[in-house]
Design a protein around this motif. Structure first.
Motif, PDB file in Angstrom:
ATOM      1  N   ASP A 180      -2.513  -3.075   0.587  1.00 50.52           N
ATOM      2  CA  ASP A 180      -1.488  -3.995   0.112  1.00 50.52           C
ATOM      3  C   ASP A 180      -1.198  -4.994   1.229  1.00 50.52           C
ATOM      4  O   ASP A 180      -1.854  -5.002   2.277  1.00 50.52           O
ATOM      5  N   THR A 181      -0.208  -5.835   1.034  1.00 50.74           N
ATOM      6  CA  THR A 181       0.050  -6.904   1.994  1.00 50.74           C
ATOM      7  C   THR A 181       0.343  -6.356   3.387  1.00 50.74           C
ATOM      8  O   THR A 181      -0.210  -6.833   4.392  1.00 50.74           O
ATOM      9  N   GLY A 182       1.205  -5.347   3.483  1.00 52.69           N
ATOM     10  CA  GLY A 182       1.537  -4.783   4.787  1.00 52.69           C
ATOM     11  C   GLY A 182       0.340  -4.162   5.460  1.00 52.69           C
ATOM     12  O   GLY A 182       0.121  -4.334   6.676  1.00 52.69           O
ATOM     13  N   ASP A 183      -0.441  -3.421   4.691  1.00 45.26           N
ATOM     14  CA  ASP A 183      -1.637  -2.798   5.257  1.00 45.26           C
ATOM     15  C   ASP A 183      -2.643  -3.845   5.717  1.00 45.26           C
ATOM     16  O   ASP A 183      -3.350  -3.654   6.718  1.00 45.26           O
ATOM     17  N   ARG A 184      -2.710  -4.934   4.993  1.00 42.84           N
ATOM     18  CA  ARG A 184      -3.655  -5.997   5.364  1.00 42.84           C
ATOM     19  C   ARG A 184      -3.270  -6.595   6.718  1.00 42.84           C
ATOM     20  O   ARG A 184      -4.141  -6.931   7.538  1.00 42.84           O
ATOM     21  N   VAL A 185      -1.973  -6.742   6.932  1.00 44.79           N
ATOM     22  CA  VAL A 185      -1.522  -7.279   8.226  1.00 44.79           C
ATOM     23  C   VAL A 185      -2.026  -6.380   9.351  1.00 44.79           C
ATOM     24  O   VAL A 185      -2.585  -6.851  10.355  1.00 44.79           O
ATOM     25  N   ASP A 186      -1.839  -5.074   9.211  1.00 39.48           N
ATOM     26  CA  ASP A 186      -2.270  -4.148  10.260  1.00 39.48           C
ATOM     27  C   ASP A 186      -3.796  -4.171  10.439  1.00 39.48           C
ATOM     28  O   ASP A 186      -4.299  -4.097  11.569  1.00 39.48           O
ATOM     29  N   THR A 230      -0.880  -4.895  18.653  1.00 39.74           N
ATOM     30  CA  THR A 230       0.368  -5.417  19.212  1.00 39.74           C
ATOM     31  C   THR A 230       1.096  -6.229  18.165  1.00 39.74           C
ATOM     32  O   THR A 230       0.530  -6.631  17.143  1.00 39.74           O
ATOM     33  N   GLU A 231       2.351  -6.498  18.446  1.00 35.80           N
ATOM     34  CA  GLU A 231       3.128  -7.323  17.518  1.00 35.80           C
ATOM     35  C   GLU A 231       2.583  -8.742  17.502  1.00 35.80           C
ATOM     36  O   GLU A 231       2.611  -9.398  16.475  1.00 35.80           O
ATOM     37  N   ALA A 232       2.072  -9.171  18.628  1.00 34.34           N
ATOM     38  CA  ALA A 232       1.470 -10.513  18.674  1.00 34.34           C
ATOM     39  C   ALA A 232       0.257 -10.572  17.741  1.00 34.34           C
ATOM     40  O   ALA A 232       0.031 -11.577  17.056  1.00 34.34           O
ATOM     41  N   ALA A 233      -0.504  -9.478  17.734  1.00 33.73           N
ATOM     42  CA  ALA A 233      -1.667  -9.431  16.841  1.00 33.73           C
ATOM     43  C   ALA A 233      -1.221  -9.455  15.387  1.00 33.73           C
ATOM     44  O   ALA A 233      -1.835 -10.103  14.542  1.00 33.73           O
ATOM     45  N   ARG A 234      -0.101  -8.749  15.099  1.00 31.50           N
ATOM     46  CA  ARG A 234       0.418  -8.773  13.724  1.00 31.50           C
ATOM     47  C   ARG A 234       0.874 -10.177  13.353  1.00 31.50           C
ATOM     48  O   ARG A 234       0.669 -10.634  12.227  1.00 31.50           O
ATOM     49  N   ASP A 235       1.521 -10.858  14.293  1.00 32.50           N
ATOM     50  CA  ASP A 235       1.962 -12.234  14.015  1.00 32.50           C
ATOM     51  C   ASP A 235       0.753 -13.133  13.738  1.00 32.50           C
ATOM     52  O   ASP A 235       0.790 -13.973  12.829  1.00 32.50           O
ATOM     53  N   ALA A 236      -0.279 -12.942  14.529  1.00 27.12           N
ATOM     54  CA  ALA A 236      -1.494 -13.742  14.307  1.00 27.12           C
ATOM     55  C   ALA A 236      -2.112 -13.415  12.945  1.00 27.12           C
ATOM     56  O   ALA A 236      -2.605 -14.304  12.234  1.00 27.12           O
ATOM     57  N   ALA A 237      -2.062 -12.133  12.583  1.00 29.62           N
ATOM     58  CA  ALA A 237      -2.593 -11.726  11.281  1.00 29.62           C
ATOM     59  C   ALA A 237      -1.784 -12.363  10.155  1.00 29.62           C
ATOM     60  O   ALA A 237      -2.337 -12.840   9.164  1.00 29.62           O
ATOM     61  N   ARG A 238      -0.469 -12.341  10.306  1.00 27.07           N
ATOM     62  CA  ARG A 238       0.383 -12.963   9.270  1.00 27.07           C
ATOM     63  C   ARG A 238       0.087 -14.453   9.168  1.00 27.07           C
ATOM     64  O   ARG A 238       0.084 -15.023   8.066  1.00 27.07           O
ATOM     65  N   ALA A 239      -0.164 -15.088  10.289  1.00 24.54           N
ATOM     66  CA  ALA A 239      -0.464 -16.518  10.277  1.00 24.54           C
ATOM     67  C   ALA A 239      -1.778 -16.787   9.543  1.00 24.54           C
ATOM     68  O   ALA A 239      -1.891 -17.753   8.767  1.00 24.54           O
ATOM     69  N   LEU A 240      -2.775 -15.927   9.789  1.00 24.96           N
ATOM     70  CA  LEU A 240      -4.044 -16.091   9.085  1.00 24.96           C
ATOM     71  C   LEU A 240      -3.853 -15.913   7.582  1.00 24.96           C
ATOM     72  O   LEU A 240      -4.409 -16.680   6.764  1.00 24.96           O
ATOM     73  N   LEU A 241      -3.115 -14.897   7.185  1.00 28.92           N
ATOM     74  CA  LEU A 241      -2.882 -14.659   5.757  1.00 28.92           C
ATOM     75  C   LEU A 241      -2.108 -15.809   5.136  1.00 28.92           C
ATOM     76  O   LEU A 241      -2.379 -16.214   3.997  1.00 28.92           O
TER      77      LEU A 241
END
Length: 550
Positions: free
Chosen positions: A518-524, A536-547
């Motif tokens: 799902d969306t949350g799992d995709r971020v991770d 890291t949280e920075a990696a999650r932020d980058a993932a959210r930006a890509l999505l």
């Protein structure tokens, strides 16, 4: 479209059920997690030739079931019709691999051969990857790909028809020349034999007629003297004279016999009538048996000639007229064979001209399509950060055939001034992936209902290039279904549907599983792809930006 995949006891998979969707489907996971096993299992149910040891250790058999939606005009229906398999909209493929290596396949619960399964799978799924020597990298298929891109089936059919007509006339000409050569080899025999038949002119049934006449004349020789003596004994110098005298004497005495001689006179009259009838019959028989000795000689001579000719040709005498006609026909064919060959040579020249015109028109259409494809490829390569690369469709002469006389090969030059060469030999891994993707985007309009699978086609690229690859894949999937196995977070972020492939170890047994995200799992997952094991949280932020950018 591939709708569902059910895998049981295949390699590291004990039980796996997947439901796929239209659009871009992405599968991610660490190296060795089992993504290739997933593709191996799909290839197995599609009948592709691959590794033999597919059954999970400890299991009696492995089984894969794939469910496809088939539109009414899908080309797979033609394969099913030919195999006598009726379906509605749902197509179910099931294949079992026993521990001993035996494989059994079913289509909608009807058992089928591997050949039928493979022909059907060619209309269902197309796999592309860096080692894609079965598909776009195979020069043997480039002409067909260009023809599909040109979309001129009329020119193809005209060329096929012209080739078939030309080939048919060529076969006739070769056969005519062969026949003429064979006839020329027996020309002396034919001319002599026909002369014999024309001179004798045997007729059907003549042997039996001549034989009967010969026997009759031979019999006449043997019994003629006896019949002549019998005729003389019956005539006036024989029995007839005394009987007439007796009749005359009795008639003179009858008036004084008071009727005593009436009955004897009547009997005598009847006897004379019977004697006259017998005499006439014997005379007629003698006339029938009379013959000219020269006639017997002539009959025997012709009879022996007919039978001698029959023995010479090893046939029955009654078959001689038909044999004579056959020999005359062969001689006529020999005499007219040169004219027939001249006529066929003229027809062949006309057929060659028709084929040449059709093949030329097809070549011109291919040249025009090649120019358009080369231009389309240039436009596709630029967003993939390969604006300096050049794609060129090259032509060479091929042996003329039903598909024309063009050999077609797709070539590339990765840098200006560099020599062009085959796709698979010139481009590096990352470049090759992008070339294949660009080519598939250009050619995708020629596909009908195919599920496209790209196996790590984005390997070796990153950053903006990976994003461009992902966007081309998403565009390619907009009108159908694309499955991508990827290690690129940029590509994964552009997927409409996302699965993670992972490996578990329990009680010393390793298994692979596939989890929809799902969306949350995709971020991770995308963060893992960006940062590695330590998310890291920075990696999650980058993932959210890509999505968000997708």
């Amino acid at each position: 479209m591939l709708r569902a995949l059910d895998i049981r006891d295949m390699l590291l998979i004990d039980r796996l059920e997947l439901d796929f969707q239209p659009g871009l489907n992405v599968l991610t996971g660490e190296t060795g997690a089992g993504k290739s096993i997933l593709l191996d299992s799909l290839g197995f149910v599609l009948g592709w030739r691959g590794r033999a040891d597919l059954v999970r250790q400890g299991a009696e058999r492995g089984e894969v079931t794939a469910v496809f939606d088939l539109a009414s005009g899908h080309p797979g229906r033609a394969v099913l019709d030919e195999a006598g398999i009726e379906i509605e909209d749902e197509l179910v493929l099931r294949r079992v691999n026993a521990q001993d290596g035996r494989k059994t396949a079913w289509i909608n619960d009807r058992r089928v051969s591997g050949d039928v399964l493979r022909r059907l799978s060619d209309t269902l799924v197309e796999l592309h990857g860096q080692h894609d020597d079965r598909g776009l990298l195979d020069p043997k298929g480039h002409r067909a790909l260009l023809d599909a891109y040109a979309d001129r089936p009329d020119l193809l059919e005209t060329t096929r028809a012209a080739w078939r007509a030309r080939a048919d006339i060529a076969r006739q000409l070769a056969a005519a020349r062969e026949r003429l050569d064979a006839l020329r080899a027996e020309e002396d025999f034919l001319r002599h034999a026909v002369e014999e038949f024309d001179k004798l002119s045997p007729e059907a049934g003549e042997d039996a007629t001549l034989d009967a006449r010969r026997r009759q004349m031979q019999a006449g020789q043997r019994i003629g003297d006896d019949i002549t003596r019998a005729l003389q004994a019956l005539g006036g110098d024989g029995a007839e004279g005394p009987m007439i005298d007796a009749q005359r004497w009795l008639e003179a005495a009858a008036p004084q016999a008071d009727g005593a001689l009436d009955a004897p006179l009547e009997s005598l009259a009847r006897a004379l009538d019977a004697l006259a009838e017998a005499e006439q019959g014997v005379s007629e028989a003698l006339d029938t048996l009379e013959f000219d000795p020269r006639e017997l000689e002539a009959v025997e001579e012709r009879l022996f000639a007919i039978r001698g000719l029959a023995r010479k040709h090893n046939v029955l005498p009654d078959a001689l007229p038909e044999l004579g006609d056959t020999l005359r026909e062969r001689l006529s064919a020999l005499d007219g064979g040169a004219d027939d060959i001249t006529d066929l040579e003229k027809e062949l020249a006309e057929a060659d001209a028709a084929y040449d015109a059709a093949a030329t028109a097809l070549s011109q259409a291919r040249q025009a399509a090649a120019a358009a494809l080369d231009g389309a490829m240039a436009a596709e390569l630029a967003p993939l950060k390969m604006e300096r690369a050049q794609f060129e469709t090259r032509f060479s002469d091929a042996t003329p055939g039903p598909l024309g006389r063009d050999a077609v090969e797709f070539t590339v030059a990765t840098n200006p001034g560099a020599p062009a060469g085959p796709l698979g030999k010139i481009a590096s891994g990352g470049e090759l992936s992008r070339f294949l993707l660009a080519l598939k985007v250009c050619l995708t309009g020629t596909d009908s209902g195919l599920t496209l699978i790209f196996d790590e086609i984005d390997r070796g690229v990153g950053g903006a290039t990976a994003d461009a690859v992902g966007r081309r894949l998403a565009a390619l999937a907009s009108g159908g279904q694309v499955l991508v196995v990827t290690h690129s977070p940029q590509v994964a972020a552009l997927g409409r549907h996302h699965w993670r492939v992972a490996k578990d170890v329990a009680d010393g047994i390793t298994t692979s599983r596939v989890v929809p995200l799902d969306t949350g799992d995709r971020v991770d997952e995308i963060a893992r792809m960006l940062a590695g094991d330590s998310i890291t949280e920075a990696a999650r932020d980058a993932a959210r930006a890509l999505l968000a950018a997708s």
